[in-house]
Design an enzyme around this catalytic site. Structure first.
Site, PDB file in Angstrom:
ATOM      1  N   LEU A  34      30.604  51.601  38.013  1.00 57.26           N
ATOM      2  CA  LEU A  34      30.661  51.672  36.553  1.00 57.26           C
ATOM      3  C   LEU A  34      31.060  53.089  36.173  1.00 57.26           C
ATOM      4  CD1 LEU A  34      27.284  49.855  35.922  1.00 57.26           C
ATOM      5  CD2 LEU A  34      29.490  48.969  35.166  1.00 57.26           C
ATOM      6  N   THR A  35      32.251  53.247  35.634  1.00 54.34           N
ATOM      7  CA  THR A  35      32.726  54.576  35.275  1.00 54.34           C
ATOM      8  C   THR A  35      32.396  54.820  33.813  1.00 54.34           C
ATOM      9  OG1 THR A  35      34.460  54.401  36.930  1.00 54.34           O
ATOM     10  CG2 THR A  35      34.732  56.105  35.259  1.00 54.34           C
TER      11      THR A  35
ATOM     12  N   GLN B 107      32.868  55.508  45.446  1.00 55.78           N
ATOM     13  CA  GLN B 107      34.114  54.754  45.261  1.00 55.78           C
ATOM     14  C   GLN B 107      35.243  55.777  45.108  1.00 55.78           C
ATOM     15  OE1 GLN B 107      35.657  52.489  41.647  1.00 55.78           O
ATOM     16  NE2 GLN B 107      34.888  50.805  42.908  1.00 55.78           N
TER      17      GLN B 107
ATOM     18  N   HIS C 120      38.819  52.191  46.460  1.00 57.80           N
ATOM     19  CA  HIS C 120      39.150  51.405  45.268  1.00 57.80           C
ATOM     20  C   HIS C 120      40.550  50.825  45.452  1.00 57.80           C
ATOM     21  CE1 HIS C 120      39.306  49.829  41.348  1.00 57.80           C
ATOM     22  NE2 HIS C 120      38.656  50.768  40.687  1.00 57.80           N
TER      23      HIS C 120
ATOM     24  N   HIS D 202      42.330  46.493  40.453  1.00 59.74           N
ATOM     25  CA  HIS D 202      42.575  46.805  39.034  1.00 59.74           C
ATOM     26  C   HIS D 202      43.836  47.610  38.733  1.00 59.74           C
ATOM     27  CE1 HIS D 202      38.800  44.982  38.699  1.00 59.74           C
ATOM     28  NE2 HIS D 202      38.025  46.041  38.781  1.00 59.74           N
TER      29      HIS D 202
ATOM     30  N   TYR E 203      45.240  50.220  40.160  1.00 58.00           N
ATOM     31  CA  TYR E 203      45.343  51.634  40.481  1.00 58.00           C
ATOM     32  C   TYR E 203      46.222  51.809  41.726  1.00 58.00           C
ATOM     33  CZ  TYR E 203      41.718  51.723  36.967  1.00 58.00           C
ATOM     34  OH  TYR E 203      41.028  51.546  35.800  1.00 58.00           O
TER      35      TYR E 203
ATOM     36  N   GLY F  23      27.483  44.873  37.448  1.00 53.05           N
ATOM     37  CA  GLY F  23      27.862  46.059  36.717  1.00 53.05           C
ATOM     38  C   GLY F  23      27.207  46.113  35.350  1.00 53.05           C
TER      39      GLY F  23
END
Length: 338
Positions: free
Chosen positions: A4-5, A79, A151, A154, A156, A292
């Site tokens: 969770l960023t 992560q 990671h 998503h 990236y 999350g």
């Protein structure tokens, strides 16, 4: 606890602070914490306020976090991350990099679309990014992390190599599934050299659409990738199911499709209820479940699930920001749980 960023670090330094120490240690009962995405170089930052892993100061900051988590008996994995084409030029002042020069069709902030297409990576870029991940892994070890999660989800950098929609290269890093997975696996090998395969895992989102992503044949692509992780003896892979209907239709049996290809621990993830997660694990399709959003508002989520107690509701208005509000101030079931 899944990554969770929450953007509580100083965007200028990316150093974890007192808020991080309190937030992560509050959630030490998770058993295994997967940290916020942590950038390996400053210009790979897609979330201003995420805590990085590229300097001595970030190492010192994370060491304080990890010591606090360990003091409560928890485990925490970093992560490790590069934002790739999802890094807005407006944040970094540098043209982002990606396997191919394709503009991300989407917003990086409310009503602010991406405007600068990435630069196609060249040989120097490959070397630079490999070295950055290697240094990030070494820094993570110095900071006292128990392991790493690459990671690879998503949209990236790592994900953009894996999936067909963003990788249009014609050299050995594009085209076939094996070629598209080549660079991500080279990065994974760097992490394994530092931590060992038993302390390295990966996150993937095979059918996710976030950040303008799709793959032509995700079953084929990710079956190959999981077999390669299995060959390396990686300890776990976290598989994020799609939350969009189109993704679910493309790969409706995601865990059943991928389970045969990986003997390590499969972590199931995507806004699962406790009963849904329990069913997946009991059936053998997963070994662990990660949450999350539920952990945002419930630092004692394990205890609440054990007692079947009601959950606190998270406040989306405080998901991101610079203060303790909505970060470290959610109530525990009782003060003794702290």
């Amino acid at each position: 606890m899944s990554s969770l960023t929450r953007c509580r670090a100083d965007p200028k330094t990316a150093v974890p602070n007192d808020l991080h120490v309190e937030y992560y240690s509050q959630r030490a009962s998770a058993g295994m914490i997967l940290s916020e995405c942590s950038q390996v170089v400053p210009e790979s930052l897609a979330f201003p306020g995420s805590a990085g892993i590229f300097s001595d100061d970030t190492v010192k900051g994370w060491r304080r976090v990890n010591d606090a988590v360990h003091a409560k008996g928890g485990l925490i994995f970093l992560q490790i991350w590069h934002g790739g084409r999802a890094v807005p030029f407006e944040y970094s002042g540098v043209q982002p990099i990606a396997p191919s020069p394709l503009l991300l069709r989407g917003m990086f902030a409310p009503n602010r679309p991406h405007t600068v297409a990435p630069r196609e990576m060249n040989r120097d870029d490959f070397k630079y990014v490999r070295n950055a991940f290697r240094k990030g892994a070494e820094n993570a070890k110095r900071a006292g992390f128990d392991g790493l999660q690459l990671h690879g989800a998503h949209g990236y950098l790592i994900d953009s190599f894996i999936r067909s929609c963003t990788n249009k290269r014609t050299d050995e890093y594009g085209g076939s599934v094996a070629n598209r997975c080549r660079f991500p696996l080279e990065i994974l090998d760097q992490l394994i050299e530092v931590f060992g395969p038993e302390r390295v895992g990966m996150k993937v989102s095979p059918n996710g659409r976030y950040n303008d992503m799709i793959d032509d044949n995700p079953v084929e692509t990710y079956s190959y990738l999981l077999k390669e992780l299995d060959k390396r003896g990686c300890s776990f892979i976290e598989i994020r199911d799609a939350d969009e209907e189109s993704g679910k239709k493309q790969m409706p049996n995601i865990y059943r499709d991928l389970r045969p290809h990986f003997k390590g621990a499969i972590i199931v993830n995507e806004r699962l209820s406790f009963d849904e997660a329990d069913k997946l694990v009991s059936s053998g399709l997963g070994d662990l479940a990660s949450w999350g959003r539920a952990y945002i508002a419930n630092p004692d989520l394990v205890e609440r699930y054990r007692l079947r107690a009601p959950l606190n509701e998270p406040d989306p208005n405080t998901f991101y920001g610079a203060t303790s509000k909505g970060y470290t101030d959610y109530p525990f079931l009782s003060s003794s749980s702290k």
